[in-house]
Design an enzyme around this catalytic site. Structure first.
Site, PDB file in Angstrom:
ATOM      1  N   ASP A 108      -1.803  -1.348  -3.739  1.00  0.00           N
ATOM      2  CA  ASP A 108      -2.081  -0.546  -4.949  1.00  0.00           C
ATOM      3  C   ASP A 108      -0.846  -0.588  -6.041  1.00  0.00           C
ATOM      4  O   ASP A 108       0.113  -1.047  -5.757  1.00  0.00           O
ATOM      5  CB  ASP A 108      -2.220   0.903  -4.788  1.00  0.00           C
ATOM      6  CG  ASP A 108      -1.173   1.402  -3.802  1.00  0.00           C
ATOM      7  OD1 ASP A 108      -0.204   1.607  -3.793  1.00  0.00           O
ATOM      8  OD2 ASP A 108      -1.832   2.029  -2.799  1.00  0.00           O
ATOM      9  N   ASP A 122      -7.849 -16.066 -17.656  1.00  0.00           N
ATOM     10  CA  ASP A 122      -8.682 -16.527 -16.435  1.00  0.00           C
ATOM     11  C   ASP A 122      -9.423 -17.823 -16.933  1.00  0.00           C
ATOM     12  O   ASP A 122     -10.233 -17.603 -18.011  1.00  0.00           O
ATOM     13  CB  ASP A 122      -9.371 -15.598 -15.637  1.00  0.00           C
ATOM     14  CG  ASP A 122     -10.078 -16.101 -14.395  1.00  0.00           C
ATOM     15  OD1 ASP A 122      -9.432 -16.647 -13.596  1.00  0.00           O
ATOM     16  OD2 ASP A 122     -11.391 -15.958 -14.204  1.00  0.00           O
ATOM     17  N   ASP A 127     -21.496 -15.214 -17.746  1.00  0.00           N
ATOM     18  CA  ASP A 127     -20.469 -15.588 -18.741  1.00  0.00           C
ATOM     19  C   ASP A 127     -20.702 -14.850 -20.149  1.00  0.00           C
ATOM     20  O   ASP A 127     -21.859 -14.523 -20.338  1.00  0.00           O
ATOM     21  CB  ASP A 127     -20.761 -17.047 -19.433  1.00  0.00           C
ATOM     22  CG  ASP A 127     -20.029 -18.187 -18.177  1.00  0.00           C
ATOM     23  OD1 ASP A 127     -19.797 -17.731 -17.130  1.00  0.00           O
ATOM     24  OD2 ASP A 127     -19.609 -19.163 -18.766  1.00  0.00           O
ATOM     25  N   ASP A 149       0.987  -1.049   0.065  1.00  0.00           N
ATOM     26  CA  ASP A 149       0.070   0.011  -0.082  1.00  0.00           C
ATOM     27  C   ASP A 149       0.945   1.177   0.130  1.00  0.00           C
ATOM     28  O   ASP A 149       1.613   1.436   1.002  1.00  0.00           O
ATOM     29  CB  ASP A 149      -0.923   0.027   1.310  1.00  0.00           C
ATOM     30  CG  ASP A 149      -1.700   1.169   1.339  1.00  0.00           C
ATOM     31  OD1 ASP A 149      -1.948   2.001   0.378  1.00  0.00           O
ATOM     32  OD2 ASP A 149      -2.215   1.377   2.421  1.00  0.00           O
ATOM     33  N   ASP A 198      -0.276   4.447  -0.187  1.00  0.00           N
ATOM     34  CA  ASP A 198      -0.823   5.901   0.060  1.00  0.00           C
ATOM     35  C   ASP A 198      -1.577   5.725   1.471  1.00  0.00           C
ATOM     36  O   ASP A 198      -2.179   6.618   2.114  1.00  0.00           O
ATOM     37  CB  ASP A 198      -1.795   6.353  -1.003  1.00  0.00           C
ATOM     38  CG  ASP A 198      -2.995   5.096  -1.245  1.00  0.00           C
ATOM     39  OD1 ASP A 198      -2.934   4.333  -0.514  1.00  0.00           O
ATOM     40  OD2 ASP A 198      -3.822   5.534  -2.252  1.00  0.00           O
ATOM     41  N   GLU A 242      -5.225 -20.534 -17.590  1.00  0.00           N
ATOM     42  CA  GLU A 242      -5.448 -21.181 -16.659  1.00  0.00           C
ATOM     43  C   GLU A 242      -6.418 -22.273 -16.804  1.00  0.00           C
ATOM     44  O   GLU A 242      -7.766 -22.011 -16.971  1.00  0.00           O
ATOM     45  CB  GLU A 242      -6.055 -20.391 -15.425  1.00  0.00           C
ATOM     46  CG  GLU A 242      -6.598 -21.078 -14.244  1.00  0.00           C
ATOM     47  CD  GLU A 242      -7.755 -20.595 -13.637  1.00  0.00           C
ATOM     48  OE1 GLU A 242      -8.085 -20.813 -12.205  1.00  0.00           O
ATOM     49  OE2 GLU A 242      -8.345 -19.827 -14.031  1.00  0.00           O
ATOM     50  N   ASP A 254      -4.045   3.756   2.588  1.00  0.00           N
ATOM     51  CA  ASP A 254      -5.586   3.733   2.644  1.00  0.00           C
ATOM     52  C   ASP A 254      -6.048   2.142   2.878  1.00  0.00           C
ATOM     53  O   ASP A 254      -7.185   1.839   2.936  1.00  0.00           O
ATOM     54  CB  ASP A 254      -6.352   4.311   1.161  1.00  0.00           C
ATOM     55  CG  ASP A 254      -5.738   3.302  -0.013  1.00  0.00           C
ATOM     56  OD1 ASP A 254      -5.044   2.491   0.180  1.00  0.00           O
ATOM     57  OD2 ASP A 254      -6.559   3.486  -1.063  1.00  0.00           O
ATOM     58  N   ASN A 310     -13.930 -15.278 -19.658  1.00  0.00           N
ATOM     59  CA  ASN A 310     -14.931 -16.354 -19.498  1.00  0.00           C
ATOM     60  C   ASN A 310     -16.281 -15.377 -19.189  1.00  0.00           C
ATOM     61  O   ASN A 310     -17.358 -15.713 -19.369  1.00  0.00           O
ATOM     62  CB  ASN A 310     -14.700 -17.339 -18.394  1.00  0.00           C
ATOM     63  CG  ASN A 310     -15.800 -18.164 -18.411  1.00  0.00           C
ATOM     64  OD1 ASN A 310     -16.182 -19.061 -19.352  1.00  0.00           O
ATOM     65  ND2 ASN A 310     -16.483 -18.221 -17.153  1.00  0.00           N
TER      66      ASN A 310
HETATM   67 MG    MG Z   1      -3.523   2.001  -1.202  1.00  0.00          MG
END
Ligand code: MG
Length: 644
Positions: free
Chosen positions: A57, A349, A313, A49, A51, A391, A53, A129
């Protein structure tokens, strides 16, 4: 195939050693990156992280490129970064924008550019998908004229459509294998205004009319009720033998129902429509079996979802022409944007489910997708071909033919085999099994890229599967990084994380603990973090100071791999072995060969190698001792690689 023999003499005095790669250069061999370079799989929302929060990120990743470089990463597979509904981002609402929780488009570009300075590629996770229930889906349901109507698998009568082979997504199958049809509203179902309801309980009909008559309050001693939008439960007034009526103001976006109990829906007390929307002034037959909502217009329509109802889908039409479908074109347009920005690979995916486990259809679709993206990549001036890994979560034998469509697939069987052999303390047939996997893939694509892995974000952690045993986890990492193929390290594996999915997927997606004290990027996980696991000694700060840490094992083996062409690009050959506990193989690239030996058991193991040099150790974990007569002793769960 060469042989080694067990020692004739039982006891030799031994001094135990360990070694680290001699080269200080952790940079990979540039030509090997896409074939065999190490990829780090990270969950953007829980990695780092930047920032404060609480959300991991994109800038958090950029700030930790040194860490990823030290781990030998040549690429990062990022969990989906596009705007999505849930924390994990696999229900994408807009494929062309970045989820604000994770940063901005500028942050993403900065990550791509800074990573390139480290010779680290960025791979995006692409969810083909299904999507989330965003603007595309809502538009598709709103009208038969919607430009997105064909994007989803929609049907007024899915049983009939499936039986008639009309569902392109099923590619001729009648049993999808996984997934369900869900009912949704198509068009406007609701009403706002004053209505009079007249229920004929003998005929089991209800007649609704628009009215300007005075509103009545709910009857507190009613025997029959309406359940309706913002008005909630409304008691009807009996006005005849079987007649019950009321006039109320209505504000509902879904319609209403009739109830014969004010406290329960059970036992057939919920009465709904037997035949669609109500028409003002006409009696509507009620039913208490299906009991669909009584709507004021529109219709109910069914959509198919392989996973849950929140992820409908996508529909690409007949598979041979998938690339001509509007959904394909829209997804491809979004992918083009990111590839042009500098993305060098995609992880796809759930590719089994694009055409419901129909291998030929899926491979055809994937080839069309790959060809499109690769053309964009080449037009951008990308080096070689774009990397793309699917995958296909199945055994090797069932998914090998998917290599007709893609250059790379995750090898789930690799990890299932490895954990089984480590837990059984038997390395004997490991190399043979890996070679068998490779022979299966080679049938379909000579230049296949075997994406090997331990666990991932959808599975119980490798640490769990190995009984939270740190020596076993170190061994698994050492095996991964000395195997042929393209290894993927999942966030936290290098720190010895464990966690199971029983109490939620979040427990296998734990944040990186960067420092012994201080916060972690856990907000996305909504409290589902095991702080008994995530202690200070799990932290990067602690493990970087400890030469015996699992992090150091990963770094040493990654460095060895990235500085040895034999180890990264070599062909594997089994070294046959009468020892049950040892896994032994060679890796040979041109004139370079390394001998790889792992002890899968919790006791010392010993063997004599007559055809190999045991003098130049490239890397080791645990303890080993090599005598002049070729006797090699390995400590429990230990590993060693010798240059030849
Ligand atoms: Mg953050």
């Amino acid at each position: 195939m060469r042989k080694f023999v067990l020692p004739a003499l039982a006891v030799l005095a031994m001094l135990f050693w360990s070694c680290t790669p001699s080269s200080p250069d952790s940079r990979p061999l540039p030509s090997s990156d896409k074939l065999s370079g190490i990829t780090y799989q990270l969950n953007v929302y829980s990695f780092a992280d930047s920032d404060g929060d609480g959300w991991g990120d994109l800038r958090g990743i950029t700030q930790h490129l040194d860490y990823l470089d030290a781990l030998g990463a040549t690429a990062l597979w990022l969990s989906p970064v596009q705007t999505a509904a849930s924390y994990h981002n696999y229900d994408v609402l807009d494929y062309s924008t970045i989820n604000p929780h994770l940063g901005t488009e500028a942050d993403f570009k900065e990550l791509i550019d800074k990573a390139r300075e480290y010779n680290i590629d960025i791979y995006m996770d692409y969810v083909l998908n299904h999507s989330g229930r965003g603007e595309w889906f809502n538009s598709a349901l709103s009208s038969k004229d919607s430009p997105y109507r064909s994007f989803y698998v929609l049907s007024d009568n899915w049983q009939a459509d499936v039986a008639a082979g009309k569902v392109d997504n099923f590619a001729g199958a009648t049993n999808p294998g996984m997934g369900s049809w869900h009912s949704a509203a198509s068009g406007d179902l609701g009403y706002k205004g004053r209505l009079h309801f007249k229920l004929d309980w003998k005929a089991k009909t209800i007649t609704v009319t628009e009215t300007t008559a005075a509103v009545q309050s709910s009857n507190p001693s009613a025997s029959l009720w309406l359940w309706i939008g913002s008005a909630g439960l409304v008691g009807l007034y009996q006005t005849g033998a079987d007649i019950h009526e009321i006039t109320v103001d209505v504000d509902t976006d879904w319609g209403f129902l009739v109830r014969s109990s004010s406290t329960s829906w059970d036992g057939g007390t919920k009465w709904g429509s037997a035949s669609g929307a109500v028409k003002f002034g006409e009696p509507l037959k009620l039913d208490n079996t299906v009991a669909a909502d009584i709507t004021f217009g529109g219709s109910n329509i069914w959509y198919f979802a392989s996973f849950d109802a929140s992820m409908p889908d996508l529909n690409y039409g007949p598979y041979a022409k998938a690339s001509e479908s509007p959904a394909f074109k829209a997804l491809a347009e979004s992918a083009d944007k990111w590839i042009k920005m500098g993305v060098n690979g995609l992880r796809l995916d759930a590719v089994l489910w694009i055409y419901q486990q129909q291998a030929e259809a899926n491979a055809s679709f994937l080839k069309q997708w790959y060809d499109h993206c690769n053309a964009t990549y080449k037009a951008r001036g990308g080096k070689g071909d774009i990397y793309m890994v699917g995958e296909a979560w199945e055994e090797t034998s069932k998914i090998a033919s998917y290599y007709k469509g893609l250059p790379s697939l995750f090898n789930f069987s690799y990890w299932w085999t490895l954990k089984d052999r480590i837990n059984r303390g038997s390395g004997k047939d490991f190399a043979r099994t890996v070679l068998w996997f490779r022979s299966q893939y080679r049938q379909y694509r000579p230049d296949f890229i075997d994406a090997i892995k331990l666990s991932n974000h959808d599975e119980d952690r490798a640490g769990n599967d190995l009984g939270k045993s740190l020596p076993k986890m170190k061994l698994a990492g050492a095996v991964l990084l000395t195997s042929p193929g393209k290894p993927f390290i999942y966030q936290g594996e290098e720190l010895g994380y464990w966690g199971g999915k029983n109490n939620g997927d979040e427990f296998v997606r734990s944040p990186i603990r960067w420092t012994t004290e201080g916060s972690v990027a856990a907000k996305a996980l909504n409290g589902k973090v095991d702080y008994n696991m995530l202690t200070g000694s799990m932290s990067v700060e602690f493990q970087e100071k400890n030469d015996d840490s699992i992090l150091k094992v990963y770094r040493r083996f990654a460095r060895a791999r990235n500085t040895s062409k034999a180890l990264s690009l070599g062909e594997m050959a089994e070294v046959s072995c009468n020892s049950d506990e040892l896994a032994v193989w060679t890796m040979t690239y041109e004139d370079q060969t390394v001998l790889v030996v792992h002890n899968f058991r919790n006791t010392p193991a010993k063997a004599v190698f007559t055809d190999y040099k045991l003098t130049k150790c490239l890397v080791s974990n645990g303890e080993y001792s090599a005598a002049k007569d070729g006797t090699l002793s390995l400590g429990p769960f230990s590993s060693v690689v010798f240059e030849q």
